[in-house]
Design an enzyme around this catalytic site. Structure first.
Site, PDB file in Angstrom:
ATOM      1  N   THR A  72       0.770  -1.080   0.353  1.00  0.00           N
ATOM      2  CA  THR A  72      -0.098  -0.041  -0.262  1.00  0.00           C
ATOM      3  C   THR A  72       0.633   1.219   0.146  1.00  0.00           C
ATOM      4  O   THR A  72       2.035   1.386   0.543  1.00  0.00           O
ATOM      5  CB  THR A  72      -0.842  -0.049   1.337  1.00  0.00           C
ATOM      6  OG1 THR A  72      -1.627   1.246   1.491  1.00  0.00           O
ATOM      7  CG2 THR A  72      -0.182  -0.182   2.615  1.00  0.00           C
ATOM      8  N   ARG A 121       1.552   8.563  -8.386  1.00  0.00           N
ATOM      9  CA  ARG A 121       2.130   7.234  -8.781  1.00  0.00           C
ATOM     10  C   ARG A 121       2.586   7.175  -9.815  1.00  0.00           C
ATOM     11  O   ARG A 121       3.563   6.321 -10.150  1.00  0.00           O
ATOM     12  CB  ARG A 121       0.654   6.362  -8.561  1.00  0.00           C
ATOM     13  CG  ARG A 121      -0.007   6.098  -6.977  1.00  0.00           C
ATOM     14  CD  ARG A 121      -1.091   5.292  -7.048  1.00  0.00           C
ATOM     15  NE  ARG A 121      -1.465   5.205  -5.729  1.00  0.00           N
ATOM     16  CZ  ARG A 121      -2.699   4.500  -5.282  1.00  0.00           C
ATOM     17  NH1 ARG A 121      -3.626   4.141  -6.399  1.00  0.00           N
ATOM     18  NH2 ARG A 121      -2.952   4.549  -4.247  1.00  0.00           N
ATOM     19  N   SER A 143      -9.880   6.180  -4.803  1.00  0.00           N
ATOM     20  CA  SER A 143     -10.680   4.949  -5.456  1.00  0.00           C
ATOM     21  C   SER A 143     -11.839   4.657  -4.563  1.00  0.00           C
ATOM     22  O   SER A 143     -12.781   4.297  -4.960  1.00  0.00           O
ATOM     23  CB  SER A 143      -9.629   3.821  -6.034  1.00  0.00           C
ATOM     24  OG  SER A 143      -9.143   3.503  -4.597  1.00  0.00           O
TER      25      SER A 143
END
Length: 613
Positions: free
Chosen positions: A288, A319, A429
């Site tokens: 994570t 990311r 998300s």
């Protein structure tokens, strides 16, 4: 085709859904009994609101539909149990502004989202999303989600990549797992019914509106139509186009997006696939982002904290930037190992055992399970892995989550309402699932309350087509491993040519390879003729869907001659707002040919500027 089946055979197939599971009088068993699909006067199973997918988006949609109109029969259909959905694998947290004392705001959350998505985000959508996000956190807290708490008893927060403020609310490093169980409990409490072990095959459209779907019972092999007044697609993403180089579950095969394309809905921004920086080196299982949010650092083979060379925010850059940085270290020889076994290190040892066990217990377990090492004591080997689909089913807007086909809605990762643009921020998300799921379910219920059933004509034809297809494909004459060979090759060529780095020559070559694999797929036959638990046919259908998603993604990637977010073209390294501040829209005609169009990005309050971190 229709002459191959009598009306008796067809109705027997349709009605088998009635008795597929034994009916139990206990609450939970009853909720998961397929007898919850009543038979209407046509002899075909039906319900008011049918939701495909049992992750957080599907569960929130179901609860919202029931709350909007408790008289409606709401059914959730899924290939797996809700606790096996992709949502359970999300670890880090869920974004939402619930504390304004430190200068955070909905507008700042929206701006971070737009900037993080490299300005391919529709700005009006981002603003509405941020407003709904804070409300969603309060709602989850109210229905009993056990968030981690700070010393004052408030919901605890951590930083996530690309965020200018601390707004990622969390439950240790198991946020998705805990969210799923909370939403499932709420769905059962609100009278939602479930149809497990069923696979979506196609969507029926009657006179321009959705009339239901064709399902396959994985356990019995029965292929049957189900009429519905409205349908919500919450089937998740399509990152299994990279097959084994992804952190998502094996069920993430783009079933909803592929079915929607065949029904006539556009696939928006299919080339926008996110690569998470920290997948376990062997297998791609996710470590994570919370590990970096808590203070974890990335090291190359020289012991250097190399992210300082790429971004001021270092490990907490978005990311796409961190993923490209890691791949660059690998390319330039500053990684450990070689080829597909190359990796860098994620080090959290300096955090101490107490903090790791309190805030990151799951990643410690992952390290022990997949790498046989304890990250309390030493760093873990990682490299980028395909993680999220920013692209998806085109929907009309956040306030409706409806597609161009009346009665058909989409939510969660399956949908593309342009919240995430070219790169999703960590923590957005899970928030997407609960926000869009609730909106889709509410509007699906409103539509169903005033709509009747379609004629069922198209559903009938689609069902016969799939029954014939099973007989043709599962004929016992195929090679045992051919399907798996196609799937492995597809994942490998997609990763090599459409992965973190892309070029024109690679993408053109990939089209030829896709055509070759499609031809092999079209000729594919399965050795197993038994319909009962024919998992080979289940995987055959899924392979067809990821082939279609791969072709759409490649088309968008070749046409987008710029670099933006997760889409990085080595031959076009600059972002080109003049020509490509647009969403790619891939559609499929009745002959199966793909077509590419464009749709302008909505720009409202945030200036388009260079993206710096």
């Amino acid at each position: 085709m229709s002459e191959q089946f009598t009306r008796r055979e067809f109705l027997q197939s349709a009605c088998i859904t009635m008795g597929a599971l034994a009916v139990s009088t206990s609450g939970v068993d009853r909720a998961f009994a397929s007898s919850s699909l009543p038979i209407n006067t046509s002899g075909i199973p039906s319900c008011d609101v049918l939701i495909i997918g049992s992750g957080a988006a599907g569960l929130r949609a179901a609860v919202a539909a029931r709350k909007k109109d408790p008289s409606l029969n709401v059914i959730v259909v899924s290939k797996v149990m809700p606790t096996r959905s992709a949502t359970t694998m999300a670890e880090g947290g869920i974004n939402g502004v619930i504390d304004f004392s430190e200068g955070d705001s909905f507008a700042l959350h929206a701006y971070d989202t737009v900037k993080g998505g490299d300005f391919l985000v529709d700005q009006d959508t981002a603003m509405k999303f941020a407003e709904h996000a804070g409300e969603a956190i309060h709602e989850l807290d109210y229905i009993g989600m056990p968030f981690s708490r700070d010393k004052n008893g408030k919901v605890d927060k951590r930083y996530a990549g690309g965020a200018s403020k601390i707004r990622c609310n969390f439950s240790a490093d198991k946020t998705g797992h805990i969210l799923t169980h909370t939403c499932l409990d709420d769905a059962l409490k609100n009278g939602v019914k479930f149809l497990m072990d069923h696979q979506l095959l196609d969507i029926g459209v009657d006179n321009g509106r959705c009339e239901g779907v064709v399902l396959r019972d994985i356990r019995t092999g029965t292929i049957a139509p189900v009429r519905a007044k409205s349908v919500v697609l919450a089937t998740g993403g399509y990152t299994r186009v990279f097959w084994n180089r992804t952190s998502t579950p094996y069920i993430a095969t783009g079933d909803g997006a592929a079915s929607a394309m065949r029904a006539g809905v556009a696939f928006k921004d299919p080339e926008m696939l996110q690569f998470h920086p920290t997948g376990v080196c062997h297998g791609g299982v996710l470590i994570t982002e919370a590990a970096r949010g808590e203070g974890g650092i990335l090291l190359n083979n020289q012991g250097e904290r190399f992210m300082k060379n790429y971004a001021k925010k270092m490990e907490l850059a978005p990311r796409d930037i961190v993923s490209r940085s890691i791949e660059t270290e690998i390319r330039e020889g500053r990684a450990f190992g070689k080829g597909m076994e190359a990796y860098v290190l994620l080090d959290v040892t300096h955090l101490g055992k107490e903090k790791i066990m309190r805030n990151l217990p799951q990643i410690r377990h992952i390290g022990l399970l997949f790498e046989n090492m304890d990250l309390v004591e030493k760093p873990i080997a990682i490299r980028p892995t395909a993680h999220y689909s920013m692209g998806g089913i085109d929907v009309m807007g956040l306030e409706s989550m409806s597609t161009a086909i009346p009665g058909l809605f989409a939510a969660g990762e399956a949908a593309c309402v342009s919240i995430h643009g070219a790169n999703r921020l960590g923590g957005n998300s899970l928030c997407d699932t609960v926000v869009t799921g609730k909106i889709a379910g509410t509007n699906a219920a409103s539509f169903a309350s005033s709509a009747g059933f379609g004629s069922g004509t198209h559903l009938h034809d689609l069902t016969l087509k799939w029954m014939s297809r099973f007989k043709e494909v599962a004929n016992g004459k195929g090679e045992v491993n051919e399907m798996y060979a196609i799937r492995e090759e597809l994942g490998a060529v997609n990763w090599d040519n459409m992965g973190v780095f892309r070029t024109e020559s690679r993408l053109v070559a990939l089209e030829d390879k896709h055509n070759e694999l499609q031809a092999r797929y079209d000729a594919l036959r399965i050795p197993n003729t038994n319909p009962v638990f024919n998992t080979a046919f289940t995987e055959y259908v899924e392979l067809g869907n990821i082939l279609l998603a791969s072709r759409a993604a490649r088309m968008g990637a070749e046409a987008r001659k710029e670099s933006r977010g997760s889409h990085y073209r080595e031959d076009y390294i600059k972002r080109d707002d003049a020509n490509f501040l647009k969403h790619s829209m891939v559609t499929m005609d009745s002959n199966g040919k793909l077509h590419l169009g464009w749709k302008d990005v909505v720009v409202t309050q945030f200036k388009i500027e260079e993206r710096k971190y």
